[in-house]
Design an enzyme around this catalytic site. Structure first.
Site, PDB file in Angstrom:
ATOM      1  N   GLY A 148     -21.209  58.925  60.161  1.00 53.41           N
ATOM      2  CA  GLY A 148     -21.301  60.391  60.108  1.00 53.41           C
ATOM      3  C   GLY A 148     -19.942  61.059  60.101  1.00 53.41           C
TER       4      GLY A 148
ATOM      5  N   GLY B  11     -20.252  68.020  55.573  1.00 54.61           N
ATOM      6  CA  GLY B  11     -20.569  68.553  54.247  1.00 54.61           C
ATOM      7  C   GLY B  11     -21.211  67.535  53.340  1.00 54.61           C
ATOM      8  CG  ASN B  12     -21.582  62.727  52.480  1.00 55.63           C
ATOM      9  OD1 ASN B  12     -22.797  62.610  52.453  1.00 55.63           O
ATOM     10  ND2 ASN B  12     -20.750  61.774  52.085  1.00 55.63           N
TER      11      ASN B  12
ATOM     12  CB  SER C 250     -22.006  61.119  55.578  1.00 53.46           C
ATOM     13  OG  SER C 250     -21.230  61.157  56.735  1.00 53.46           O
TER      14      SER C 250
ATOM     15  CD  GLU D  58     -11.552  64.495  49.185  1.00 54.36           C
ATOM     16  OE1 GLU D  58     -12.478  63.690  49.121  1.00 54.36           O
ATOM     17  OE2 GLU D  58     -10.915  64.708  50.242  1.00 54.36           O
TER      18      GLU D  58
ATOM     19  CG  HIS E  89     -16.214  64.499  46.121  1.00 53.69           C
ATOM     20  ND1 HIS E  89     -16.534  63.297  46.696  1.00 53.69           N
ATOM     21  CD2 HIS E  89     -15.021  64.870  46.656  1.00 53.69           C
ATOM     22  CE1 HIS E  89     -15.577  62.944  47.549  1.00 53.69           C
ATOM     23  NE2 HIS E  89     -14.652  63.881  47.552  1.00 53.69           N
TER      24      HIS E  89
ATOM     25  CG  ASN F  92     -21.945  56.307  54.703  1.00 55.58           C
ATOM     26  OD1 ASN F  92     -22.183  57.212  55.502  1.00 55.58           O
ATOM     27  ND2 ASN F  92     -21.323  55.199  55.033  1.00 55.58           N
TER      28      ASN F  92
ATOM     29  CB  CYS G 281     -19.537  57.839  44.558  1.00 58.98           C
ATOM     30  SG  CYS G 281     -20.284  59.437  44.739  1.00 58.98           S
TER      31      CYS G 281
HETATM   32  O1  SUG Z   1     -16.002  61.058  51.146  1.00 53.06           O
HETATM   33  N1  SUG Z   1     -18.733  59.265  52.427  1.00 53.06           N
HETATM   34  C1  SUG Z   1     -17.871  59.574  51.323  1.00 53.06           C
HETATM   35  C2  SUG Z   1     -18.679  59.564  50.044  1.00 53.06           C
HETATM   36  C3  SUG Z   1     -17.812  59.712  48.851  1.00 53.06           C
HETATM   37  C4  SUG Z   1     -18.589  59.841  47.589  1.00 53.06           C
HETATM   38  N2  SUG Z   1     -17.726  59.948  46.481  1.00 53.06           N
HETATM   39  C5  SUG Z   1     -17.857  60.769  45.435  1.00 53.06           C
HETATM   40  N3  SUG Z   1     -18.701  61.760  45.438  1.00 53.06           N
HETATM   41  N4  SUG Z   1     -17.104  60.591  44.428  1.00 53.06           N
HETATM   42  C6  SUG Z   1     -17.182  60.938  51.486  1.00 53.06           C
HETATM   43  O2  SUG Z   1     -17.861  61.871  51.937  1.00 53.06           O
HETATM   44  C7  SUG Z   1     -19.211  58.713  54.758  1.00 53.06           C
HETATM   45  C8  SUG Z   1     -18.645  57.764  55.779  1.00 53.06           C
HETATM   46  C9  SUG Z   1     -19.452  57.740  57.053  1.00 53.06           C
HETATM   47  O3  SUG Z   1     -20.014  58.747  57.429  1.00 53.06           O
HETATM   48  O4  SUG Z   1     -19.513  56.644  57.688  1.00 53.06           O
HETATM   49  C10 SUG Z   1     -18.219  59.011  53.636  1.00 53.06           C
HETATM   50  O5  SUG Z   1     -17.033  59.014  53.866  1.00 53.06           O
END
Ligand code: SUG
Length: 464
Positions: free
Chosen positions: A20, A24-25, A28, A172, A253, A382, A388
């Site tokens: 986590g 914003g993701n 995750s 990024e 992203h 995640n 990605c």
């Molecule tokens: O940066 N997830 C990555 C996912 C990246 C996806 N990449 C693209 N969209 N190109 C991020 O948010 C989660 C890690 C964790 O929560 O354990 C994480 O970092």
């Protein structure tokens, strides 16, 4: 001149886990603390590479990074033996331990921004490794990524691997960059998308119409610096700002909401601020190439609501062009149509995205003729979909032979990697396992063997 695009996929590392760490993701955050399955995750990624490679799409592999990064814990004040400091970090600051143990480098679309040699002023392929400065667990990727890219793209006559940008300018990588061109060897339009400026107010997300819930990661200044250092022609560059509502809906992203490939751009209606203007600018910069204009598929919110786009990662599909089949329907034209959409299986399970996918064959001009679902569920949990996981590198002529061959997919390399994963990866990993000193040892042993298998030399600090 012969030109290709190689997809370099990030090999999922042995510490793949759900911590986590990425505000914003949404995926995750949702899966934080769950038990992960590193072996399954790595094999899913490998299977995706095999699928594409066997269809004739050139494929390479980027190695995972050394995790847990105990050097980071030492920089943060933890002292003593590796076992002792892992234990102390687990007790006192589990979020820092999680940051130093993250396998996030698997998402190779965030490794770097890549400009084709046809677009750059010195005629070389330019790479800017992403500083990923927004989140600690990702900011520690840039050094090793830079070393790996310099080992793979070592020929100074054909490639330039820049230093990452200063951390104050969050960058990024290719997740916020799209190249549109009639072929990988001809000049194209480089499309950059940023989320915020790097000024003080914007840094704190206090600027007018900044996203309210979630951080914007890419800065305008980083994108502009890359445009300058890669020597791109301003007439063939378009810069747009991510829609704050999209960021607040979980679009951290741009590649969560749009994907482009050769002369085709697939995007959601709410991807960018002033979207109609952005699209006009892209069309203008792209111009008329041969007999063709840019082809655009802009998906309205009423067909696929933003929330469904984010949940299913439809727009994080890969668009690829398969080599012409002599008698098949998919004979590609110069602009890469019809393309094949490699979508996450999740996109077939939600009604709106499924309807969109089912409508593709009937679309005028049939820009996307084939849809292939792939299972990258471990990564998806995640917030990382098929796109990605890959870094696209457009190459032409002699550049192709100048790539370090040890990282290029072959059936033999596939077999070696599968055996290597089965030998070194754990079946499952929970939050407490990150402090296990055996995990550190296993990970180092595995990566040491891998870097020799790929012929990359000593790219990890523990090898020096
Ligand atoms: O940066 N997830 C990555 C996912 C990246 C996806 N990449 C693209 N969209 N190109 C991020 O948010 C989660 C890690 C964790 O929560 O354990 C994480 O970092």
């Amino acid at each position: 001149m012969n030109s290709i695009e190689i997809n370099f996929d990030g090999l999922v590392g042995p510490t793949h886990n759900y911590a986590g760490l990425a505000p914003g993701n949404l995926a995750s955050a949702r899966n934080r603390g769950q038990v992960s399955h590193p072996r399954e995750a790595a094999l899913q990624g490998l299977e995706k590479m095999r699928l594409l490679a066997e269809m004739g799409v050139p494929q390479g592999v980027l190695p995972p990074q050394h995790r847990p990064d105990v050097a980071l814990l030492r920089r943060l004040g933890f002292e003593g033996s590796d076992a002792g400091l892992l234990e102390r970090a687990h007790r006192e600051a589990p979020h820092l331990l999680a940051a130093c143990a993250s396998a996030a480098a698997m998402w190779a679309a965030n490794a770097a921004t890549v400009s084709a040699s046809a677009d750059t002023s010195d005629g070389r392929v330019h790479f800017t490794p992403a500083n990923l400065a927004t989140n600690l667990h990702r900011a520690i990727e840039a050094d090793t990524t830079t070393r790996a890219l310099r080992a793979i793209f070592a020929d100074p006559d054909r490639f330039v691997v820049h230093d990452p940008l200063p951390a104050a300018l969050g960058d990024e990588g290719a997740a916020n960059h799209t190249r549109l061109a009639p072929s990988h060897g001809e000049p194209g339009v480089e499309f950059f998308v940023y989320g915020r400026g790097a000024g003080a107010a914007e840094h704190a997300n206090k600027a007018a119409d900044a996203p309210l819930r979630f951080p914007a990661r890419q800065t305008l200044e980083a994108s502009l610096a890359i445009i300058r250092r890669h020597g791109l022609d301003p007439r063939r560059v378009v810069v747009a700002r991510q829609h704050p509502a999209a960021i607040d809906a979980g679009v951290f992203h741009n590649d969560v909401i749009a994907v482009g490939h050769l002369g085709l751009l697939l995007c959601h209606q709410r991807a960018w601020v002033d979207q109609a203007k952005v699209i006009r600018a892209i069309r203008l910069a792209y111009g008329r190439r041969g007999a063709e204009h840019l082809r655009l598929i802009e998906v309205p919110d009423r067909d696929v609501p933003l929330a469904d786009a984010v949940r299913t990662y439809l727009f994080n599909s890969q668009l690829v062009t398969l080599p012409a089949e002599p008698d098949g329907p998919g004979e590609p034209t110069a602009i890469g149509c019809p393309a094949t959409l490699l979508c996450p299986t999740e996109a077939l399970k939600t009604a709106s995205t499924r309807r969109f996918i089912d409508s593709l064959p009937a679309r005028r001009g049939r820009p996307i003729a084939k849809v292939l679902p792939v299972d990258v569920r471990q990564s998806m949990r995640n917030g990382g979909g098929p796109a990605c996981l890959r870094l696209r590198v457009p190459l032409r002529g002699r550049e192709i032979a100048a790539v370090h061959p040890g990282v290029l997919w072959t059936p033999a390399l596939h077999a070696k990697l599968a055996a290597w994963i089965n030998r070194h990866y754990r079946e499952s990993l929970g939050p407490a396992d990150l402090a296990d000193p055996h995990l550190l040892r296993e990970s180092r042993d595995g990566l040491d063997e891998l870097s020799r298998m790929l012929g990359l030399g000593a790219i990890y600090p523990f090898q020096w």
